[in-house]
Design a protein around this motif. Structure first.
Motif, short mmCIF file in Angstrom:
data_model
loop_
_atom_site.label_atom_id
_atom_site.label_comp_id
_atom_site.label_asym_id
_atom_site.label_seq_id
_atom_site.Cartn_x
_atom_site.Cartn_y
_atom_site.Cartn_z
N TYR A 296 0.84 -1.20 0.00
CA TYR A 296 0.00 0.00 0.00
C TYR A 296 0.87 1.26 0.00
O TYR A 296 0.61 2.22 -0.73
N GLU A 297 1.89 1.25 0.84
CA GLU A 297 2.81 2.40 0.91
C GLU A 297 3.51 2.63 -0.42
O GLU A 297 3.68 3.77 -0.87
N LEU B 65 2.43 1.81 -3.40
CA LEU B 65 1.46 2.34 -4.37
C LEU B 65 1.35 3.86 -4.24
O LEU B 65 1.29 4.58 -5.24
N GLU B 66 1.34 4.35 -3.00
CA GLU B 66 1.18 5.78 -2.78
C GLU B 66 2.49 6.55 -2.91
O GLU B 66 2.57 7.55 -3.62
N GLN B 67 3.52 6.10 -2.22
CA GLN B 67 4.74 6.88 -2.10
C GLN B 67 5.66 6.77 -3.32
O GLN B 67 6.29 7.75 -3.71
N LYS C 33 3.07 6.74 -6.82
CA LYS C 33 2.33 8.00 -6.87
C LYS C 33 0.84 7.82 -7.16
O LYS C 33 0.20 8.67 -7.78
N LEU C 34 0.27 6.70 -6.69
CA LEU C 34 -1.18 6.52 -6.78
C LEU C 34 -1.84 7.12 -5.54
O LEU C 34 -1.19 7.32 -4.52
N GLU C 35 -3.11 7.37 -5.65
CA GLU C 35 -3.86 7.95 -4.53
C GLU C 35 -4.82 6.91 -3.95
O GLU C 35 -5.50 6.20 -4.69
N LYS C 36 -4.86 6.84 -2.63
CA LYS C 36 -5.81 5.97 -1.95
C LYS C 36 -7.14 6.70 -1.82
O LYS C 36 -7.20 7.77 -1.22
N PHE D 264 -7.03 2.34 -5.26
CA PHE D 264 -5.93 3.24 -5.58
C PHE D 264 -6.07 3.66 -7.04
O PHE D 264 -6.34 2.82 -7.91
N SER E 70 -4.67 6.70 -10.23
CA SER E 70 -3.74 7.73 -10.66
C SER E 70 -4.30 9.11 -10.33
O SER E 70 -5.52 9.30 -10.32
N PRO E 71 -3.44 10.08 -10.08
CA PRO E 71 -3.90 11.45 -9.82
C PRO E 71 -4.73 11.98 -10.98
O PRO E 71 -4.46 11.66 -12.14
#
Length: 332
Positions: A98-99, A101-103, A106-109, A125, A127-128
């Motif tokens: 999960y981390e 994917l976000e960090q 660069k996906l958003e939860k 998750f 994409s921005p």
């Protein structure tokens, strides 16, 4: 001619040389794979928690202990203690991904459904600027069981490599080709979760929020593994009109769905099944539905073994670069 790779678990599958020459368009795909290997957590809370259990992911994506040994399930003579340890570390690995994917990816939860203030919701998750970017999209759907968003197989992630058992290569391919990603979390479903009471309702909610509002000129790709194929089929039945206008291709990896999926969706579908035949061997064909060999007989490995073929197939649906000065703009 046929060759068998000899590195790690890739020795389990055979690759047809002709298939390879078609799949690697061009050999820059190798650069992409090298990048995938390096996308690993360095300093993050869950990575630190994993270290407290005595493990870390190496630069090659392998779960190692302090002695640089691979994860070994049978640490204790007591089977129940081994299982409890496996599940504990596996849950931390889920949070590590999960981390990532976000960090790092660069996906958003995002909690779903969007239009709800309920504290009991599942999440995905993406994409921005997913709804406003105007980019093509790819939906990733895992199978059933303990796997969560970003995972194809927890066992492969823990015993072999995070890059082989996770969705990282798929997400990176999408990013390199300017495609937005929606990673479903179908097993993060509970009766108390509004709109995610089951894996299917979770996917329906995510589709309504993320795909339904998009204009018809946005191309949608879907990759679904195992029970994820059932989920994809249910989506095709629920949103048949939108599927025929928006979804351009569905790649299944050893799907367990029943019935003629192609008639339901009326779009090109490939199911890469577990088989002893070489990758891309055509095993069955009906209407727009093809059953191909994934190049491995082991069900959990099908998403990893089939990925280059899937990327090459999806690439055929992307805008042509024949008139562009940069002939590799859609390649990693």
């Amino acid at each position: 001619a046929v060759v068998s790779t000899q590195s790690g678990h890739y020795g389990r599958g055979k690759i047809n040389l002709l298939s390879l020459s078609i799949l690697i368009i061009p050999c820059l795909i190798l650069v992409f794979l090298e990048k995938c290997v390096r996308i690993l957590p360095q300093k993050a809370p869950m990575a630190d928690k994993l270290k407290k259990e005595g493990f870390h992911f190496s630069e090659e994506g392998i779960l190692l202990n302090e002695n640089k040994e691979r994860f070994n399930y049978n640490k204790y003579s007591d089977r129940s203690k081994n299982q409890e340890r496996y599940e504990r570390i596996g849950n931390i690995v889920t949070e590590v991904i999960y981390e990532m994917l976000e960090q790092q990816l660069k996906l958003e939860k995002i909690f779903i459904p969007f239009q709800s203030n309920s504290s009991s919701r599942s999440f995905v998750f993406h994409s921005p600027d997913f709804l406003t970017s105007g980019k093509n999209k790819m939906i990733l759907i895992n199978g059933s069981g303990v796997v969560r968003a970003g995972q194809w197989s927890r066992r492969i992630i823990m015993n072999d490599s995070i890059n082989q058992g996770s969705m990282i290569p798929y997400i990176e391919w999408a990013r390199q080709n300017d495609i937005d990603v929606l990673v479903l979390n179908t097993n993060e479903s509970r009766q108390c979760y509004k709109g995610s009471e089951t894996p299917v309702t979770h996917a329906i909610t995510a589709f309504k929020d993320h795909i339904s509002p998009l204009p018809d000129n946005i191309k949608i790709f879907i990759v679904a593994h195992s029970y994820g194929g059932v989920v994809a089929q249910k989506l095709a039945q629920k949103f048949s009109g939108q599927f025929s206008k928006k979804v351009v291709a569905i790649a299944l990896t050893d799907s367990v769905h029943f019935g003629n999926f192609a008639v339901t969706a009326n779009i090109p579908i490939r199911n890469y099944v577990s088989s002893s035949e070489v990758l891309d061997t055509l095993l069955h064909e009906q209407d727009n539905y093809e059953v191909l060999s994934s190049g491995t007989r082991e069900h959990p490995w099908t998403s990893d073994f089939a990925k280059l073929s899937i990327f090459a197939w999806f690439y055929d649906f992307l805008p042509s670069t024949d008139d562009s000065d940069d002939q590799t703009q859609h390649m990693p």
